[in-house]
Design a protein around this motif. Structure first.
Motif, short mmCIF file in Angstrom:
data_model
loop_
_atom_site.label_atom_id
_atom_site.label_comp_id
_atom_site.label_asym_id
_atom_site.label_seq_id
_atom_site.Cartn_x
_atom_site.Cartn_y
_atom_site.Cartn_z
N GLY A 492 -6.89 -46.95 8.12
CA GLY A 492 -7.86 -47.44 9.09
C GLY A 492 -9.13 -46.63 9.16
N GLY A 493 -9.50 -45.97 8.08
CA GLY A 493 -10.68 -45.12 8.10
C GLY A 493 -11.88 -45.70 7.40
N SER A 495 -13.79 -48.24 8.19
CA SER A 495 -14.88 -48.72 9.05
C SER A 495 -15.91 -47.62 9.31
CB SER A 495 -14.32 -49.24 10.38
OG SER A 495 -13.57 -48.23 11.03
N GLY A 518 -12.24 -36.85 15.35
CA GLY A 518 -11.36 -37.88 14.80
C GLY A 518 -11.71 -38.24 13.38
N GLU A 519 -13.02 -38.31 13.07
CA GLU A 519 -13.45 -38.63 11.71
C GLU A 519 -13.08 -37.51 10.75
OE1 GLU A 519 -17.31 -41.39 12.99
OE2 GLU A 519 -17.54 -39.23 12.61
N LEU A 522 -9.40 -37.87 10.03
CA LEU A 522 -9.10 -38.98 9.13
C LEU A 522 -9.36 -38.58 7.67
CD1 LEU A 522 -10.45 -42.21 10.89
CD2 LEU A 522 -8.10 -41.75 10.17
N THR A 542 -3.29 -34.11 16.17
CA THR A 542 -3.99 -34.84 17.24
C THR A 542 -4.43 -33.93 18.39
OG1 THR A 542 -1.87 -35.34 18.31
CG2 THR A 542 -2.73 -36.98 16.74
N SER A 549 -10.43 -41.41 20.09
CA SER A 549 -10.04 -41.23 18.68
C SER A 549 -8.52 -41.19 18.52
CB SER A 549 -10.64 -39.93 18.12
OG SER A 549 -12.04 -39.93 18.24
N LYS A 551 -5.98 -43.10 19.37
CA LYS A 551 -5.27 -44.30 18.86
C LYS A 551 -5.55 -44.47 17.37
CE LYS A 551 -4.40 -49.18 19.66
NZ LYS A 551 -4.27 -49.45 18.24
N MET A 552 -6.80 -44.23 16.95
CA MET A 552 -7.14 -44.36 15.53
C MET A 552 -6.31 -43.39 14.69
SD MET A 552 -10.91 -43.81 13.79
CE MET A 552 -11.11 -42.16 14.45
N ASP A 555 -2.51 -44.40 14.69
CA ASP A 555 -2.25 -45.50 13.75
C ASP A 555 -2.22 -44.97 12.32
OD1 ASP A 555 -2.14 -47.27 15.85
OD2 ASP A 555 -4.22 -47.97 15.62
N ALA A 556 -3.15 -44.04 12.02
CA ALA A 556 -3.19 -43.45 10.67
C ALA A 556 -1.93 -42.65 10.39
CB ALA A 556 -4.43 -42.57 10.52
#
Length: 616
Positions: A492-493, A495, A518-519, A522, A542, A549, A551-552, A555-556
């Motif tokens: 999911g990275g 985007s 968060g970026e 990822l 986390t 960030s 949830k992103m 999910d990853a």
């Protein structure tokens, strides 16, 4: 505040401790000559031995041609003042002398130019080879080495210390050799001109030796205190630049400035003290040089008055000896003026070879084998570990993780969670016990095979200056853009990458400061997954991200954990719940192992944490 200055000891504002450290530094770094250390450079010089031989030959030629000039000048003065010869005879002999002087000058200039070019060439190549050796050795050293050594100090050894050594082994070494050779040539010409006067000049050598021994004894401490003082200044500047945010937030600017004024003033005083020693010795040498000249000229005058020397001979000897006396004392002046450089070079040699002599504590056995695939069972059996002797960090760790199983490690800060995953990837070796992967002791597995099969995601992801592509492909050569995008899409990275100005080729600032937490995480997860590791380790992945960030990243992580044997260190319940089993670590030991639901039925660290978080 305490400031570190390197060397065998640290530094503080405690005067008694500082005095002891000054003596330690003198014992450790006061040498201006150490043959054993110099021989360590021979392998680096050997690669350029032909060029070095030519450079030494050029130095010998330039020194010989330069040092023959006073002899020619003295001879020319004697010819000019010799009234017993006709003008035509004197003119002819002066012409020959002038041509000889011109030839020796041209030879000196040519030889010195050749010498300086080759010194630069050899010096830069030695610099290159030394830094390559240090960099390669840094990469071989174990984590325990970096735990005990400050990064700034190591960078200093690979940069400034290597430059000082390069100067020593090129210009310093050859200049010293040239001075010694020039001194020998001077003595030879002095004896050729007049043995009696030559003995007068040589008689000053014992006096010079006694003076230099006495001077060096006190000067060594003074010059070392200078290096200590500037190290304190540099350390203070480094601390203030690194901690600017904290300093300004606490409004400490004025206090820190006053502290800096104190250490800077001390640096000034230590430098002035060293200058006094240098200022004291140079006049003594100049006095001896002048006294020797006066005695020599007086003897020549006495011998002229009693008829043992003619006036032309006396003038020729006076001219030649005056010039040679200056040449005789020049090497002594050079030693004094280069004293600090020689001392720094020897200290730098100590520090550089101290690193190169350090042996890695993690090494690969000669009969090591690759990690067996595809199974990835992990077993910690009776594992004990201590970073420092008699200070146990882990005790009696017994844990089995089956293929495809996800384990969460939880516990108070300092309980040993991160140490467990560090042992798994052999950043450290166990003190007792064994760790097995697929029934193979990890100490019997090739290190590259072991680490290629373990993906690590840290709490604070380290991103290198460069592009997103370069950071994600850092651990895998010849990675295509399609592979990078495929990994990013799977977690999911894609985007956020598509929103960057140049996609995966967008530049990342130092440590990823132009990206959100968060970026950055990822990119770190994508980097770990790119090699498709059989085992995935997440160390507080986390912890430093905001709720937006989270949830992103969650999910990853779910996608990353799927089908892999994994170990997760976390404090967030949302991350811990993803694990099949939870291992509670406390004070270096395993207290309890069970599922999320089972642990909630009893009172323990996890259930207490769960209740606190859900009561908020």
């Amino acid at each position: 505040m305490a400031y570190w200055s390197g060397g065998p000891s640290g530094w503080s504002n405690n005067n008694a401790r500082n005095a002891k450290h000054a003596n330690d530094w003198v014992d450790y770094y006061a040498e201006i000559y150490n043959w054993k250390l110099i021989t360590r450079f021979f392998p680096f010089i050997k690669k350029h031995k032909k060029r070095m031989y030519l450079t030494i030959l050029a130095m010998i030629i330039s020194t010989l041609s330069a040092y023959i000039q006073p002899f020619l000048i003295g001879n020319g003065v004697e010819i000019i003042t010799n009234a017993n010869k006709t003008i035509i005879e004197r003119t002819k002999q002066i012409d020959i002398t002038a041509v000889a002087l011109l030839i020796t000058t041209v030879i000196t200039i040519g030889a010195q130019s050749f010498q300086r070019y080759n010194i630069g060439y050899i010096g830069q190549n030695i610099l290159l080879d030394l830094r390559k050796s240090l960099f390669a050795h840094f990469n071989k050293l174990s984590m325990s080495f970096f735990d005990k050594n400050e990064t700034g100090k190591l960078v200093s050894r690979a940069t400034s210390d290597v430059v000082v050594l390069q100067e020593l082994m090129t210009s310093g070494f050859l200049n010293g050799f040239g001075d010694l050779f020039g001194l020998i040539i001077t003595i030879i010409f002095l004896f050729l001109l007049d043995p009696l006067l030559a003995f007068v000049i040589i008689a000053t050598i014992p006096i010079l030796i006694i003076i230099m021994i006495f001077w060096q004894k006190f000067a060594a401490k003074a010059f070392i205190r200078v290096r200590q003082a500037i190290a304190i200044v540099n350390g203070t500047i480094n601390d203030n630049l690194s901690g600017t945010k904290v300093i300004q937030s606490l409004n400490r600017q004025e206090k820190n400035l006053n502290d800096f004024k104190i250490v800077n003033k001390r640096n000034e005083l230590e430098n002035l003290s060293a200058v006094k020693f240098q200022a004291a010795i140079i006049p003594i040498i100049e006095f001896l040089s002048a006294l020797t000249t006066i005695i020599t000229l007086s003897i020549i005058a006495i011998r002229t008055s009693n008829g043992s020397l003619s006036l032309p001979e006396a003038l020729g000897l006076a001219t030649a000896f005056t010039l040679y006396i200056q040449r005789f004392f020049n090497p002594i002046r050079d030693i004094v003026l280069q004293y600090t450089q020689l001392q720094r070079a020897m200290a730098g040699a100590h520090r550089v070879f101290e690193i190169l002599d350090t042996k890695p504590t993690i090494y690969e056995k000669n009969n090591a084998k690759p990690l067996l695939k595809p199974s990835s069972n992990i077993l910690f059996k009776d594992v004990y570990f201590e970073y420092e002797k008699n200070l146990p960090v882990l005790s009696n760790i017994n844990l089995e993780i089956k293929q495809g199983e996800s384990i969460a490690l939880i516990g108070p800060t300092g309980s040993g969670k991160t140490t467990i995953i560090s042992l798994l990837s052999r950043l450290y070796d166990v003190s007792e016990g064994c760790i097995f992967i697929n029934n193979q002791d990890i100490r019997d597995i090739k290190i590259d095979s072991l680490r290629n099969n373990i993906g690590l995601v840290f709490q604070d992801p380290f991103l290198f200056s460069g592009t997103v592509y370069e950071n994600i492909s850092f651990g895998k050569k010849n990675t295509s853009e399609q592979e990078i995008m495929s990994i990013l899409e799977s977690i999911g990275g894609s985007s956020f990458i598509n929103n960057l100005p140049h996609g995966v080729y967008s530049e990342i600032a130092e440590r990823g400061q132009n990206l959100s937490a968060g970026e950055r995480q990822l990119i770190s997860i994508a980097r770990a997954l790119l090699r498709n590791p059989a085992i995935l380790v997440l160390d507080e992945a986390t912890a430093n991200i905001d709720q937006v960030s989270e949830k992103m990243i969650q999910d990853a992580i779910k996608i990353a954990l799927k089908g892999r044997t994994s170990i997760v260190i976390a404090h967030r319940i949302s991350t811990i719940e993803l694990a099949d089993r939870i291992v509670i670590i406390n004070k270096g030991s395993i207290e309890q192992i069970d599922s999320h639901q089972e642990l909630l039925k009893t009172k323990n660290i996890y259930s207490d944490l769960y209740k606190i978080l859900h009561s908020q």
